[in-house]
Design an enzyme around this catalytic site. Structure first.
Site, PDB file in Angstrom:
ATOM      1  N   ASN A 114       1.532 -45.051   0.573  1.00  0.00           N
ATOM      2  CA  ASN A 114       1.783 -46.483   0.393  1.00  0.00           C
ATOM      3  C   ASN A 114       2.834 -46.666  -0.700  1.00  0.00           C
ATOM      4  OD1 ASN A 114       1.300 -49.339   0.569  1.00  0.00           O
ATOM      5  ND2 ASN A 114       0.044 -49.215  -1.280  1.00  0.00           N
ATOM      6  N   HIS A 116       3.865 -49.413  -3.700  1.00  0.00           N
ATOM      7  CA  HIS A 116       3.303 -50.554  -4.433  1.00  0.00           C
ATOM      8  C   HIS A 116       4.312 -50.995  -5.502  1.00  0.00           C
ATOM      9  CE1 HIS A 116       0.291 -53.252  -5.968  1.00  0.00           C
ATOM     10  NE2 HIS A 116       0.626 -52.846  -7.189  1.00  0.00           N
ATOM     11  N   SER A 143       5.695 -47.574  -7.227  1.00  0.00           N
ATOM     12  CA  SER A 143       4.989 -46.301  -7.081  1.00  0.00           C
ATOM     13  C   SER A 143       4.768 -46.005  -5.606  1.00  0.00           C
ATOM     14  CB  SER A 143       3.606 -46.367  -7.749  1.00  0.00           C
ATOM     15  OG  SER A 143       3.689 -46.792  -9.087  1.00  0.00           O
ATOM     16  N   ASP A 152      -4.937 -49.413  -4.160  1.00  0.00           N
ATOM     17  CA  ASP A 152      -3.754 -48.840  -4.821  1.00  0.00           C
ATOM     18  C   ASP A 152      -4.151 -47.763  -5.839  1.00  0.00           C
ATOM     19  OD1 ASP A 152      -2.118 -50.704  -3.406  1.00  0.00           O
ATOM     20  OD2 ASP A 152      -2.588 -52.228  -4.895  1.00  0.00           O
TER      21      ASP A 152
END
Ligand code: GAR
Length: 211
Positions: A114, A116, A143, A152
């Site tokens: 992912n 973020h 990140s 997260d």
């Protein structure tokens, strides 16, 4: 080269798809040794689906089910099935605004990442650039991390810093962070596609230099 299959990335997102576009264009330019095999959105009108179709990349809306912040169990099974049928080896979340749970996490264990818009573990969750302004930090960033069952919270693969300027508004800061995302995410995906990423507990290392 014809006949040699590339590493296959599936991209999931809910929004405009600027990170998807950066990833897809980096694949096409050979900066990521992979191809985006499939784009899936939980939002029927997501700009990301349009951006995928413009690039002739298979793109589909899949209903998320009845919940607001997660996929229903049935929807998770459908997402997994569709991604597996497309031969996806790595799932890249790019603005996918729902938590993933057991069925999905188990199906792609260690193969979901992912992006973020903060320097995690600071400012997880929604509107991270606003959180940074409210908190008054001088430096923020973005990140790329592995996805686990938390918000997260998975191991961090890469980060890029972004200064917070005196005259920043949430919008100017968001735009500057997104420009950094468009550099960082393709670099991290390239390292993953090349098999250069080594995970030791919470720490992630790169076999080759991370340029
Ligand atoms: C990106 O800035 C991404 O970091 C953020 O959503 C945006 C999607 O933009 N994701 C999160 O906040 C996840 N917690 P995009 O659709 O233009 O790539």
């Amino acid at each position: 080269m014809a006949g040699i299959s590339k590493f296959r990335i599936g991209v999931l997102g809910s929004g405009t798809g600027s990170n998807f576009a950066a990833i897809a264009d980096a694949c096409l330019a050979g900066r990521i040794p992979a191809e985006v095999a499939l784009v899936v959105s939980d939002v029927e009108a997501a700009g990301m689906l349009e951006k995928a179709r413009e690039r002739n990349i298979p793109a589909t809306y899949l209903s998320p089910g009845e919940f607001r912040a997660k996929l229903s169990p049935e929807a998770e099974r459908t997402y997994v099935k569709v991604l597996k049928e497309a031969g996806v080896e790595l799932v890249a979340l790019a603005g996918f605004m729902r938590i993933l749970q057991g069925t999905f996490l188990n199906a792609f264990e260690g193969r979901i990442v992912n992006i973020h818009p903060s320097l995690l573990p600071s400012f997880p969750g929604l509107d991270a650039w606003k959180q940074a302004l409210v908190h008054g930090v001088r430096v923020t960033g973005c990140s790329v991390h592995f996805v686990d069952a938390g918000m997260d919270s998975g191991s961090i693969i890469g980060q890029q810093t972004v200064p917070v300027l005196d005259n920043d508004t949430p919008e100017t800061l968001r735009v500057r962070i997104q420009a950094a995302e468009h550099e960082l995410y393709p670099k991290c995906l390239a390292a993953l596609a090349r098999g250069e990423v080594v995970v030791q507990g919470r720490r992630v290392f790169f076999r080759a230099s991370f340029a």
